[in-house]
Design a protein around this motif. Structure first.
Motif, PDB file in Angstrom:
ATOM      1  N   GLY A   1       1.156  -0.944  -0.108  1.00 14.74           N
ATOM      2  CA  GLY A   1       0.221  -0.384  -0.241  1.00 14.74           C
ATOM      3  C   GLY A   1       0.856   1.013   0.109  1.00 14.74           C
ATOM      4  N   GLN A   2       2.345   1.214   0.626  1.00 10.40           N
ATOM      5  CA  GLN A   2       3.326   2.199   0.393  1.00 10.40           C
ATOM      6  C   GLN A   2       3.297   2.304  -0.823  1.00 10.40           C
ATOM      7  N   ALA A   3       3.448   1.694  -1.656  1.00 15.28           N
ATOM      8  CA  ALA A   3       5.127   1.324  -2.951  1.00 15.28           C
ATOM      9  C   ALA A   3       4.290   2.077  -4.079  1.00 15.28           C
ATOM     10  N   THR A   4       4.548   3.046  -4.754  1.00 15.26           N
ATOM     11  CA  THR A   4       3.936   3.308  -6.340  1.00 15.26           C
ATOM     12  C   THR A   4       3.454   1.739  -6.972  1.00 15.26           C
ATOM     13  N   GLU A   5       2.421   2.050  -7.992  1.00 13.97           N
ATOM     14  CA  GLU A   5       2.836   1.767  -9.183  1.00 13.97           C
ATOM     15  C   GLU A   5       3.712   1.043  -9.755  1.00 13.97           C
ATOM     16  N   PRO A   6       4.790   2.255  -9.766  1.00  9.73           N
ATOM     17  CA  PRO A   6       5.861   1.290 -10.841  1.00  9.73           C
ATOM     18  C   PRO A   6       6.667   0.645 -10.263  1.00  9.73           C
ATOM     19  N   GLU A   7       6.933   0.986  -8.601  1.00  4.79           N
ATOM     20  CA  GLU A   7       7.406   0.714  -7.859  1.00  4.79           C
ATOM     21  C   GLU A   7       7.356  -0.915  -7.764  1.00  4.79           C
ATOM     22  N   CYS A   8       6.114  -1.175  -7.547  1.00  3.77           N
ATOM     23  CA  CYS A   8       5.340  -2.797  -7.111  1.00  3.77           C
ATOM     24  C   CYS A   8       6.017  -3.578  -9.184  1.00  3.77           C
ATOM     25  N   LEU A   9       5.546  -2.946 -10.345  1.00  2.00           N
ATOM     26  CA  LEU A   9       6.383  -3.102 -11.195  1.00  2.00           C
ATOM     27  C   LEU A   9       6.867  -4.196 -11.816  1.00  2.00           C
ATOM     28  N   ILE A  10       8.477  -3.403 -10.960  1.00  2.00           N
ATOM     29  CA  ILE A  10       9.577  -3.675 -11.302  1.00  2.00           C
ATOM     30  C   ILE A  10       9.828  -4.881 -10.422  1.00  2.00           C
ATOM     31  N   PRO A  11       9.665  -5.719  -9.933  1.00  2.00           N
ATOM     32  CA  PRO A  11       9.494  -7.308  -9.276  1.00  2.00           C
ATOM     33  C   PRO A  11       8.300  -7.873  -9.878  1.00  2.00           C
ATOM     34  N   ILE A  12       7.288  -7.641  -9.812  1.00  2.00           N
ATOM     35  CA  ILE A  12       6.198  -8.145 -10.801  1.00  2.00           C
ATOM     36  C   ILE A  12       6.636  -8.624 -11.975  1.00  2.00           C
ATOM     37  N   GLY A  13       7.798  -8.169 -12.359  1.00  4.26           N
ATOM     38  CA  GLY A  13       7.369  -8.043 -13.953  1.00  4.26           C
ATOM     39  C   GLY A  13       8.472  -9.827 -14.217  1.00  4.26           C
ATOM     40  N   LEU A  14       9.669  -9.949 -12.875  1.00  5.86           N
ATOM     41  CA  LEU A  14      10.173 -11.336 -12.518  1.00  5.86           C
ATOM     42  C   LEU A  14       8.817 -12.265 -13.229  1.00  5.86           C
ATOM     43  N   VAL A  15       7.633 -12.369 -13.342  1.00  6.40           N
ATOM     44  CA  VAL A  15       6.866 -13.067 -13.073  1.00  6.40           C
ATOM     45  C   VAL A  15       5.796 -13.294 -13.869  1.00  6.40           C
ATOM     46  N   ALA A  16       6.334 -12.112 -14.898  1.00 11.60           N
ATOM     47  CA  ALA A  16       5.384 -12.092 -15.758  1.00 11.60           C
ATOM     48  C   ALA A  16       5.245 -12.508 -16.563  1.00 11.60           C
ATOM     49  N   CYS A  17       5.928 -13.738 -17.239  1.00 10.87           N
ATOM     50  CA  CYS A  17       6.211 -14.425 -18.210  1.00 10.87           C
ATOM     51  C   CYS A  17       5.455 -16.367 -17.451  1.00 10.87           C
TER      52      CYS A  17
ATOM     53  N   MET B   1       0.208   8.816  -9.663  1.00  6.54           N
ATOM     54  CA  MET B   1       1.297   8.545  -9.096  1.00  6.54           C
ATOM     55  C   MET B   1       0.856   8.176  -7.664  1.00  6.54           C
ATOM     56  N   CYS B   2       0.366   8.569  -6.901  1.00 13.51           N
ATOM     57  CA  CYS B   2       0.051   8.597  -5.064  1.00 13.51           C
ATOM     58  C   CYS B   2      -0.696   7.692  -5.246  1.00 13.51           C
ATOM     59  N   MET B   3      -1.504   6.618  -6.030  1.00  8.82           N
ATOM     60  CA  MET B   3      -2.497   5.554  -5.938  1.00  8.82           C
ATOM     61  C   MET B   3      -1.387   4.533  -5.865  1.00  8.82           C
ATOM     62  N   SER B   4      -1.207   3.766  -4.880  1.00 13.31           N
ATOM     63  CA  SER B   4      -0.562   2.599  -5.396  1.00 13.31           C
ATOM     64  C   SER B   4      -1.245   1.774  -6.140  1.00 13.31           C
ATOM     65  N   PHE B   5      -0.711   0.305  -6.117  1.00 13.34           N
ATOM     66  CA  PHE B   5      -0.410  -0.627  -7.562  1.00 13.34           C
ATOM     67  C   PHE B   5      -2.437  -1.515  -6.694  1.00 13.34           C
ATOM     68  N   LEU B   6      -1.638  -1.467  -5.727  1.00 15.56           N
ATOM     69  CA  LEU B   6      -2.767  -2.228  -4.696  1.00 15.56           C
ATOM     70  C   LEU B   6      -4.278  -1.658  -4.477  1.00 15.56           C
ATOM     71  N   LYS B   7      -4.045  -0.277  -3.906  1.00 10.77           N
ATOM     72  CA  LYS B   7      -5.848   0.281  -4.321  1.00 10.77           C
ATOM     73  C   LYS B   7      -6.429   0.250  -5.504  1.00 10.77           C
ATOM     74  N   ARG B   8      -5.491   0.443  -6.353  1.00  6.84           N
ATOM     75  CA  ARG B   8      -5.740   0.853  -8.314  1.00  6.84           C
ATOM     76  C   ARG B   8      -6.591  -0.749  -8.382  1.00  6.84           C
ATOM     77  N   LEU B   9      -5.669  -2.228  -7.179  1.00  8.21           N
ATOM     78  CA  LEU B   9      -6.373  -3.342  -8.142  1.00  8.21           C
ATOM     79  C   LEU B   9      -7.775  -3.458  -7.577  1.00  8.21           C
ATOM     80  N   ILE B  10      -7.586  -3.199  -6.281  1.00  9.51           N
ATOM     81  CA  ILE B  10      -8.828  -3.284  -4.960  1.00  9.51           C
ATOM     82  C   ILE B  10     -10.212  -2.565  -5.557  1.00  9.51           C
ATOM     83  N   GLN B  11      -9.732  -2.057  -6.169  1.00  7.11           N
ATOM     84  CA  GLN B  11     -10.753  -0.921  -6.578  1.00  7.11           C
ATOM     85  C   GLN B  11     -11.347  -1.767  -8.422  1.00  7.11           C
ATOM     86  N   ARG B  12     -10.445  -2.210  -8.612  1.00  9.85           N
ATOM     87  CA  ARG B  12     -11.507  -3.460 -10.078  1.00  9.85           C
ATOM     88  C   ARG B  12     -12.604  -3.955  -9.172  1.00  9.85           C
ATOM     89  N   PRO B  13     -13.545  -4.266 -10.453  1.00 14.71           N
ATOM     90  CA  PRO B  13     -14.775  -5.671  -9.479  1.00 14.71           C
ATOM     91  C   PRO B  13     -14.247  -6.582 -10.063  1.00 14.71           C
TER      92      PRO B  13
END
Length: 253
Positions: free
Chosen positions: A32-48, A77-89
């Motif tokens: 919840g404290q990490a910016t969205e670009p920051e989260c995408l760095i490690p997430i990209g390591l399992v994307a494939c 960018m003040c919205m975390s990736f976690l918050k953006r996801l939790i708002q999806r249907p």
């Protein structure tokens, strides 16, 4: 096989030319404290990796990303990736379909509702406002009720004090940070009262002071250091993240 790093440092792993799917799981703590670009760095390591899993651990209703750039704030960018996801249907609450799982799909969301830190009256309001009144107390009564009955409490069974201070907000030179001398003095008075309470003996590690302004931190620090209380931690909300104290004093300025 297990690598522990910050989100940004995980970018160094790309330079190792690891094969796709080398990491099958990525766990991001305090997401919840990490910016969205920051989260995408490690997430990209399992994307494939077709069977890869990503676990975001955090609370979208607590501290969000700390940004210095107004441009970054303007573009969301003040919205975390976690918050953006939790708002999806896909992550919507459904109290009928998922009644036995905190109203969320158990394959996607695990909601922790046990509170081990606070007196029930202190988290009752945030529980109603943000957590659908689902928070439950699992704290040690001997710990969270230790200051109930303290003579300075307006209500002896309600361990919370709101103290209005008629001070002046000031700044020094070109500093953008604010401080309030009267408020700093009041903080010191409460610190002295807490530490001199013979009914509940406290150590320096049992008390903390939070203020959002760096200059106020400095002013309080000077005052309490001069009184021999240099071991009391004074800092911002971010500096206390994940920590706990028996007594917290907040200087809002």
């Amino acid at each position: 096989r297990i690598v522990v790093s910050t989100c940004s440092s995980a970018g160094n792993l790309y330079a190792l030319a690891l094969r796709p799917g080398h990491f099958t799981h990525v766990f991001i703590d305090e997401a919840g404290q990490a910016t969205e670009p920051e989260c995408l760095i490690p997430i990209g390591l399992v994307a494939c990796h077709t069977s890869g899993q990503v676990v975001l651990a955090g609370d979208p209703f607590q501290l969000g990303p700390v940004l210095q750039s107004n441009h970054a704030k303007h573009f969301g960018m003040c919205m975390s990736f976690l918050k953006r996801l939790i708002q999806r249907p896909l992550y919507d609450r459904d109290e009928v379909k998922f009644k036995g799982h905190g109203a969320y799909d158990p394959l996607l969301v695990t909601k922790l509702v046990e509170n081990y830190r606070s007196h029930p009256v202190l988290f009752s309001l945030p529980s109603q406002m943000f957590y659908h009144s689902e928070l439950k107390t699992s704290s040690d009564p001997a710990l969270v009720e230790c200051f109930c009955g303290w003579s300075l409490l307006p209500s002896l069974q309600f361990p919370l004090i709101f103290h209005g201070v008629r001070g002046v907000d000031l700044r020094e030179g070109n500093s953008p940070s604010w401080f309030n001398p009267m408020e700093a003095l009041q903080v010191v008075h409460y610190l002295q009262a807490v530490m001199s309470n013979t009914q509940h003996l406290m150590s320096w590690d049992d008390v903390g002071v939070i203020t959002p302004y760096r200059k106020q931190v400095e002013k309080i620090r000077v005052l309490i250091d001069g009184l021999g209380m240099e071991k009391v931690k004074v800092g911002s909300v971010e500096e206390f993240q994940g920590q706990e104290r028996k007594v917290m004093i907040i200087s809002t300025v």
